[in-house]
Write a protein that holds these residues in place. Sequence first.
Motif, PDB file in Angstrom:
ATOM      1  N   VAL A   1     -15.591   9.458  -9.753  1.00 14.90           N
ATOM      2  CA  VAL A   1     -16.812   8.639  -9.817  1.00 14.90           C
ATOM      3  C   VAL A   1     -18.055   9.523  -9.833  1.00 14.90           C
ATOM      4  CG1 VAL A   1     -18.211   6.903  -8.639  1.00 14.90           C
ATOM      5  CG2 VAL A   1     -15.709   6.693  -8.671  1.00 14.90           C
TER       6      VAL A   1
ATOM      7  N   THR B   1     -13.367  -0.598  -8.147  1.00 20.80           N
ATOM      8  CA  THR B   1     -12.278   0.341  -8.453  1.00 20.80           C
ATOM      9  C   THR B   1     -10.928  -0.359  -8.431  1.00 20.80           C
ATOM     10  OG1 THR B   1     -13.569   2.147  -7.484  1.00 20.80           O
ATOM     11  CG2 THR B   1     -11.225   2.540  -7.807  1.00 20.80           C
TER      12      THR B   1
ATOM     13  N   LEU C   1     -18.163  -0.528  -4.621  1.00 20.41           N
ATOM     14  CA  LEU C   1     -17.404   0.475  -5.369  1.00 20.41           C
ATOM     15  C   LEU C   1     -15.909   0.306  -5.133  1.00 20.41           C
ATOM     16  CD1 LEU C   1     -17.156   2.976  -7.141  1.00 20.41           C
ATOM     17  CD2 LEU C   1     -17.594   4.381  -5.098  1.00 20.41           C
ATOM     18  N   PHE C   2     -15.515   0.018  -3.915  1.00 17.62           N
ATOM     19  CA  PHE C   2     -14.102  -0.194  -3.595  1.00 17.62           C
ATOM     20  C   PHE C   2     -13.534  -1.350  -4.412  1.00 17.62           C
ATOM     21  CE2 PHE C   2     -11.010  -2.507  -0.877  1.00 17.62           C
ATOM     22  CZ  PHE C   2     -10.002  -1.557  -0.828  1.00 17.62           C
TER      23      PHE C   2
ATOM     24  N   LEU D   1     -13.547   5.587   2.017  1.00 14.03           N
ATOM     25  CA  LEU D   1     -14.811   5.497   1.285  1.00 14.03           C
ATOM     26  C   LEU D   1     -15.899   5.118   2.285  1.00 14.03           C
ATOM     27  CD1 LEU D   1     -16.449   5.590  -1.290  1.00 14.03           C
ATOM     28  CD2 LEU D   1     -15.666   3.261  -1.816  1.00 14.03           C
TER      29      LEU D   1
ATOM     30  N   ILE E   1     -20.183  10.878  -6.470  1.00 14.21           N
ATOM     31  CA  ILE E   1     -19.316  10.635  -5.318  1.00 14.21           C
ATOM     32  C   ILE E   1     -18.068  11.508  -5.370  1.00 14.21           C
ATOM     33  CG2 ILE E   1     -17.808   8.883  -4.264  1.00 14.21           C
ATOM     34  CD1 ILE E   1     -20.060   6.869  -4.898  1.00 14.21           C
ATOM     35  N   GLY E   2     -17.500  11.672  -6.564  1.00 14.51           N
ATOM     36  CA  GLY E   2     -16.271  12.446  -6.684  1.00 14.51           C
ATOM     37  C   GLY E   2     -16.435  13.897  -6.277  1.00 14.51           C
TER      38      GLY E   2
ATOM     39  N   LYS F   1      -9.045   7.955  -8.440  1.00 13.57           N
ATOM     40  CA  LYS F   1     -10.140   7.264  -9.123  1.00 13.57           C
ATOM     41  C   LYS F   1     -11.487   7.534  -8.453  1.00 13.57           C
ATOM     42  CE  LYS F   1      -7.904   3.554 -11.662  1.00 13.57           C
ATOM     43  NZ  LYS F   1      -8.580   3.934 -12.935  1.00 13.57           N
ATOM     44  N   LEU F   2     -11.509   7.534  -7.126  1.00 14.48           N
ATOM     45  CA  LEU F   2     -12.754   7.826  -6.425  1.00 14.48           C
ATOM     46  C   LEU F   2     -13.213   9.252  -6.705  1.00 14.48           C
ATOM     47  CD1 LEU F   2     -12.109   6.103  -2.974  1.00 14.48           C
ATOM     48  CD2 LEU F   2     -13.560   5.281  -4.846  1.00 14.48           C
TER      49      LEU F   2
ATOM     50  N   PRO G   1      -7.223   6.871   1.878  1.00 13.91           N
ATOM     51  CA  PRO G   1      -8.510   6.761   1.192  1.00 13.91           C
ATOM     52  C   PRO G   1      -9.582   6.268   2.165  1.00 13.91           C
ATOM     53  CG  PRO G   1      -6.758   5.545   0.042  1.00 13.91           C
ATOM     54  CD  PRO G   1      -6.251   5.872   1.411  1.00 13.91           C
TER      55      PRO G   1
ATOM     56  N   THR H   1     -20.651   6.876  -0.218  1.00 11.31           N
ATOM     57  CA  THR H   1     -21.630   6.457  -1.222  1.00 11.31           C
ATOM     58  C   THR H   1     -22.943   7.222  -1.061  1.00 11.31           C
ATOM     59  OG1 THR H   1     -22.025   4.564   0.226  1.00 11.31           O
ATOM     60  CG2 THR H   1     -20.765   4.161  -1.768  1.00 11.31           C
TER      61      THR H   1
ATOM     62  N   PHE I   1     -14.618  10.144   0.901  1.00 12.56           N
ATOM     63  CA  PHE I   1     -15.797  10.126   0.035  1.00 12.56           C
ATOM     64  C   PHE I   1     -16.857   9.270   0.725  1.00 12.56           C
ATOM     65  CE2 PHE I   1     -11.930  10.393  -2.432  1.00 12.56           C
ATOM     66  CZ  PHE I   1     -12.148  11.457  -3.298  1.00 12.56           C
TER      67      PHE I   1
END
Length: 526
Positions: A471, A452, A448-449, A244, A485-486, A467-468, A242, A262, A260
């Motif tokens: 979003v 989540t 966000l991290f 982010l 974001i997703g 989950k990300l 993951p 932001t 992903f």
Amino acid sequence: MSRVRVLALLMLASMVTVACGARLTDEQRQFVIEQGALGATTGGDTTGADAPTTGATEVPATTTGGTTTATTGTTGSTATTGTATGGTTGGTTGATTQETATSGGETTGGTATGDASTTGSAGEGTTGGAAACGASVGADVPQVAITDDVIKVANASDIGGAVPGLFKDAQLATLAYFAMINGTEGGVCGRQLDLARYDTRLDSNGNRQAYTDACSKTFAAVGSMSAFEQGAAPVVRDCNYPDLRTAAPNKTMQQVPTAFSTDAMSPGWQPLAEYNYWATQADVKRAGFYYIRAETTEYQVNELVVPGTEAGAGYDFVEIQGIDISETNYGSHVLTMKNPSDGGPPLDFVAFQGAWQQGLRLADAMQQQNYAPSIYALQSNAYTPDILTQDRRGSLAATNTQIAVPSVILEEADRHPELLLYAQWVNQVEPGARPTGLGIYAWSAARLFVETLKTMPELSRTALIDKLGQVNGFEGNGLIPPQNIGEKIPADCVIIIAPRDGAFHRVEPAGQGMRCDNHVQQVPVE
């Protein structure tokens, strides 16, 4: 009033404003602007023993404890934060890292309040009856990455290299948010957040090495920012890691399903709010785009930015020129602005893509040749107080410079309590450090991290990625426009600012808020 007393007021204000939305006092706002946003930077890049020229190294930090005291319903202040020592200066291609303990020490007293946008305290479920967050750890997580006490996270950003400190703000903002969570909530899921900081040194191979190391030692990466992130893309994908990010400007990274950002982006999507505005202010039929040559900028300019603005906003880019990163004299490029290759009149609109230092150098060259377009447009990374202090000739005003910022602006901190928190905590992890536009997105990635994780009974990489990927509409507690974001579809909202007289001034929209055109274009990309 002494700085100590002002800091105490800021600590109190951070509790009150989040709870009831109260405005800052003039004194508090001025502190955020002068000390948080525009104050002088102290320190700089941490250096130590030389790291090997290949491979990422990890240097343990020296942690200074402290005591966080809180009364019921209030947030205590952190006495100290972890201090990193050791080698962070890498070789020419190798990434380096230092493990930084961000814990604030022992917490005593009553229960500290959590984040305004979440419920439940660290280690508890976010809703009544739900399983405790982090009650188990997934089999896809290395044992060293999550222990009973620590969640280890990576940040890999360009700190050294050809443009020193280029994306240091992204790493500091991530570190600052984790320090806040550790100091005021005792961490997340009953564990402290420990940030392993990598310097990718503006190098694709440095990115690959950093993420190879991070995959085996950390749970996920948060807030990373690099101009040569494509080197890490296959590692992130193959590791099911993951990531982010603050932003993912390279097409290769944008297409990695586990990555992903932001500042959401993916191939072919072009926000046009700023270009739509500039088209009403200048003759965009005589436009030029200048950029620092690199794989990422070549992609953004030739396949995305220029086709999008021409098709969607009516621009005609008469000149599109790359500038070698080794160039220091930009005079020849100004000559093409004044005497374009088509034999027509001088360019009336000029955009530049590159580091803010290079953007300022081009403005200086324009002023030296007595040339000024109607608008000289810079990227959001130019929204930093450093560009103001380095603009010794007044070139930014002389060349009609404007900057499109895809977030709230620091000069309006009294309207945004989250900015106050960012200013406060980045100054704690590095005294004298200042908030920046880039840091806003990194701070939001860290938020966000953490938010989540609080919803996850099992801390697994696969679950976090899933989950990300769902979003949509994330706003960073009011700092950034709603982000999908997703699906990696960018927002189309900006504030246009102009650097004048040693300060940034709002231009568009007037008053407050952001310009949101919602005309994101999907441009064919090879």
